[in-house]
Design an enzyme around this catalytic site. Sequence first.
Site, PDB file in Angstrom:
ATOM      1  N   GLU A 119     -51.634 -47.720  37.246  1.00 40.47           N
ATOM      2  CA  GLU A 119     -51.988 -46.298  37.382  1.00 40.47           C
ATOM      3  C   GLU A 119     -51.515 -45.603  36.114  1.00 40.47           C
ATOM      4  O   GLU A 119     -50.321 -45.391  35.924  1.00 40.47           O
ATOM      5  CB  GLU A 119     -51.298 -45.712  38.614  1.00 40.47           C
ATOM      6  CG  GLU A 119     -51.658 -46.396  39.912  1.00 40.47           C
ATOM      7  CD  GLU A 119     -53.051 -46.062  40.399  1.00 40.47           C
ATOM      8  OE1 GLU A 119     -53.639 -45.081  39.908  1.00 40.47           O
ATOM      9  OE2 GLU A 119     -53.563 -46.796  41.255  1.00 40.47           O
ATOM     10  N   CYS A 165     -50.197 -36.986  36.270  1.00 37.53           N
ATOM     11  CA  CYS A 165     -51.294 -37.790  35.733  1.00 37.53           C
ATOM     12  C   CYS A 165     -52.662 -37.177  36.003  1.00 37.53           C
ATOM     13  O   CYS A 165     -53.574 -37.308  35.203  1.00 37.53           O
ATOM     14  CB  CYS A 165     -51.222 -39.192  36.308  1.00 37.53           C
ATOM     15  SG  CYS A 165     -51.122 -39.200  38.108  1.00 37.53           S
TER      16      CYS A 165
HETATM   17  P1  NAD Z   1     -43.858 -45.026  30.577  1.00 34.97           P
HETATM   18  O1  NAD Z   1     -44.989 -45.973  30.485  1.00 34.97           O
HETATM   19  O2  NAD Z   1     -43.082 -44.748  29.349  1.00 34.97           O
HETATM   20  O3  NAD Z   1     -42.790 -45.519  31.672  1.00 34.97           O
HETATM   21  C1  NAD Z   1     -43.115 -45.729  33.032  1.00 34.97           C
HETATM   22  C2  NAD Z   1     -42.120 -46.706  33.642  1.00 34.97           C
HETATM   23  O4  NAD Z   1     -42.297 -47.976  33.032  1.00 34.97           O
HETATM   24  C3  NAD Z   1     -40.646 -46.340  33.420  1.00 34.97           C
HETATM   25  O5  NAD Z   1     -39.916 -46.650  34.591  1.00 34.97           O
HETATM   26  C4  NAD Z   1     -40.245 -47.254  32.277  1.00 34.97           C
HETATM   27  O6  NAD Z   1     -38.862 -47.541  32.258  1.00 34.97           O
HETATM   28  C5  NAD Z   1     -41.048 -48.499  32.603  1.00 34.97           C
HETATM   29  N1  NAD Z   1     -41.309 -49.409  31.479  1.00 34.97           N
HETATM   30  C6  NAD Z   1     -41.272 -49.139  30.160  1.00 34.97           C
HETATM   31  N2  NAD Z   1     -41.582 -50.258  29.452  1.00 34.97           N
HETATM   32  C7  NAD Z   1     -41.832 -51.230  30.350  1.00 34.97           C
HETATM   33  C8  NAD Z   1     -42.221 -52.594  30.254  1.00 34.97           C
HETATM   34  N3  NAD Z   1     -42.426 -53.179  29.080  1.00 34.97           N
HETATM   35  N4  NAD Z   1     -42.406 -53.302  31.402  1.00 34.97           N
HETATM   36  C9  NAD Z   1     -42.256 -52.716  32.607  1.00 34.97           C
HETATM   37  N5  NAD Z   1     -41.876 -51.428  32.763  1.00 34.97           N
HETATM   38  C10 NAD Z   1     -41.669 -50.693  31.641  1.00 34.97           C
HETATM   39  O7  NAD Z   1     -44.485 -43.694  31.174  1.00 34.97           O
HETATM   40  P2  NAD Z   1     -43.780 -42.284  31.375  1.00 34.97           P
HETATM   41  O8  NAD Z   1     -43.740 -41.583  30.074  1.00 34.97           O
HETATM   42  O9  NAD Z   1     -42.510 -42.450  32.116  1.00 34.97           O
HETATM   43  O10 NAD Z   1     -44.825 -41.566  32.345  1.00 34.97           O
HETATM   44  C11 NAD Z   1     -45.816 -40.731  31.874  1.00 34.97           C
HETATM   45  C12 NAD Z   1     -47.150 -41.442  31.839  1.00 34.97           C
HETATM   46  O11 NAD Z   1     -47.436 -41.954  33.139  1.00 34.97           O
HETATM   47  C13 NAD Z   1     -48.303 -40.522  31.501  1.00 34.97           C
HETATM   48  O12 NAD Z   1     -49.179 -41.181  30.634  1.00 34.97           O
HETATM   49  C14 NAD Z   1     -48.977 -40.285  32.846  1.00 34.97           C
HETATM   50  O13 NAD Z   1     -50.321 -39.941  32.764  1.00 34.97           O
HETATM   51  C15 NAD Z   1     -48.760 -41.602  33.515  1.00 34.97           C
HETATM   52  N6  NAD Z   1     -48.830 -41.472  34.970  1.00 34.97           N
HETATM   53  C16 NAD Z   1     -49.900 -41.990  35.634  1.00 34.97           C
HETATM   54  C17 NAD Z   1     -50.012 -41.839  37.027  1.00 34.97           C
HETATM   55  C18 NAD Z   1     -51.199 -42.372  37.784  1.00 34.97           C
HETATM   56  O14 NAD Z   1     -51.132 -42.441  39.011  1.00 34.97           O
HETATM   57  N7  NAD Z   1     -52.288 -42.734  37.138  1.00 34.97           N
HETATM   58  C19 NAD Z   1     -49.022 -41.150  37.719  1.00 34.97           C
HETATM   59  C20 NAD Z   1     -47.943 -40.648  36.994  1.00 34.97           C
HETATM   60  C21 NAD Z   1     -47.849 -40.813  35.628  1.00 34.97           C
END
Ligand code: NAD
Length: 520
Positions: free
Chosen positions: A257, A291
């Site tokens: 997502e 998001c």
């Molecule tokens: P991010 O990708 O930086 O981090 C998300 C999570 O992934 C965090 O818990 C982080 O620690 C973890 N993570 C980081 N690197 C990883 C790896 N290599 N393997 C596994 N996990 C890892 O995102 P963010 O900045 O925290 O969130 C914002 C983004 O999320 C925006 O782009 C937003 O649009 C998206 N988002 C999407 C949805 C949806 O349902 N489509 C919902 C909420 C947020």
Amino acid sequence: MSPHTVASLIGSRRRDTLVAQLRCTTSDTATVIAPFSGQPLHELPQSSTRDVRDAAASARTAQRAWRNAGFAYRRRVLLRAHDLLLERQEELLDLLQTESGKTRGQAFEEIFQAASITRYYAVSAERVLATKRRRAGIPLLMSTRVSYSPKQLIGVVTPWNYPIALGAMDIVPALAAGSAVIQKIDNQGALSMLATREAYIDAGVPAAVWPILAGPGNQVGNAVVDAADYICFTGSTPTGTKVGKRAAGRLIGASLELGGKNPLLVLGDADPIQAAEDAVYACFASMGQLCVSIERIYVHKSIEAEFTRAFAERVKALSQTSALDYSGDVGSLTSQAQLERVQAHVEDAVTKGATVVAGGIPRPDLGPYFYAPTGLTGVTAEMECFANETFGPVVAITSVDSDTDAINRANDTEFGLNASIFSGSIAHARRLADRLDAGSVNINEGYRSSFSSVDAPMGGMKHSGLGRRNGPEGILRFVQSRTVSQSNGILQLPRSGAEFAAMAGLMVTLLTVLKVLRRR
Ligand code: NAD
């Protein structure tokens, strides 16, 4: 004492009780900052990859009893959890606001969503996963059924922006199916998620069935992908792409997502004043750190001036606060990094010729990460905010000549998460909805109509993701199907050349009849 310290909010003892749920054997900690004050909120213990492996092993053992307990037992537990979420909402709302900087109203949306999801899967899981008859290859001679087994361990990685709602949308269906869950939370939403997990454990989910860990994504997150039988990831498109590749290397499924650049179309037959009121909420809920929130508005040229004027007036009238009550319309950005990203997008757009119709400035008088919700016109392709997700309170308003012009511009993006259409005619809006490349389309609403429809799938097209959560699709991710088909003994199937020779003509007749009868 500031109202936004952990001591004044829930007390140090309570915080220690919540944090004690983390699977963590290291002495490492990370400092979590309170967005409303910019001051340290607390030190959060950080798990290791070894902690992930140990937690996964005990979760796999505990899963067997959880699966065998059956749907009726799990339904009772989940319905109790639903009630505990509502009973404990005040603490959950305080924690959500304090860790994210959002308003109480937008925090309440998370509790509402988590409770809805919990009720939905508590009452629907057994029906969706019941063994079902399917058409047999040869009618009468055979009967065929499909049954489902839960995958043993589901990995869940969640972001900071909607920790409770997004966590629940993956965790609850997995638990309802009879799977165990191993979750890596983001440090920023950790206390909110820990208090939520506590409610489910108090309701009867065995603690070992849902281990929870915190730590760096590229270590603890990777270890969760490596430990699980299926991975649910919510976060940015670049990280989601890495997670998807890692999951593919292990031949496990993934639902991803990811990000969006969500458009809102205001058609020529819409009421521009009403549309402006609703569009403001759609753009600036949780300060655009959602998001599915809106970052692009395409408005028909016949009402563009009236819409833009009403939109700007409404934005300027928003009340922006850090109050832990329902008095504010919008809150703060969550971190310094978010503030810098938003500022960079606005400064870049203005330098390249965009016009600010509302906002466009930081609000340090309210708090360190506050930024005024911002409307821009004249945004063009060379500006950063034209095609890239800001994930903040910045929206570009653009005039369009026709419905087709609006659709073409809305679809001209690498993303495809959410879209919205405002129109005086639902039939008109529905016709256009089918032409939008988006996993959800909301009519006369920004995102809440589809987001709250927990019986319907949610997810992204194109680079906004893979797979769907919510609805039957959201639980079928977590099971493996098994086809059980039997010969009814009415007629022996051919086993030799001579028997084929005798029966081939009969089989051809059967195929012809089945086609004439349009039998599947
Ligand atoms: P991010 O990708 O930086 O981090 C998300 C999570 O992934 C965090 O818990 C982080 O620690 C973890 N993570 C980081 N690197 C990883 C790896 N290599 N393997 C596994 N996990 C890892 O995102 P963010 O900045 O925290 O969130 C914002 C983004 O999320 C925006 O782009 C937003 O649009 C998206 N988002 C999407 C949805 C949806 O349902 N489509 C919902 C909420 C947020």
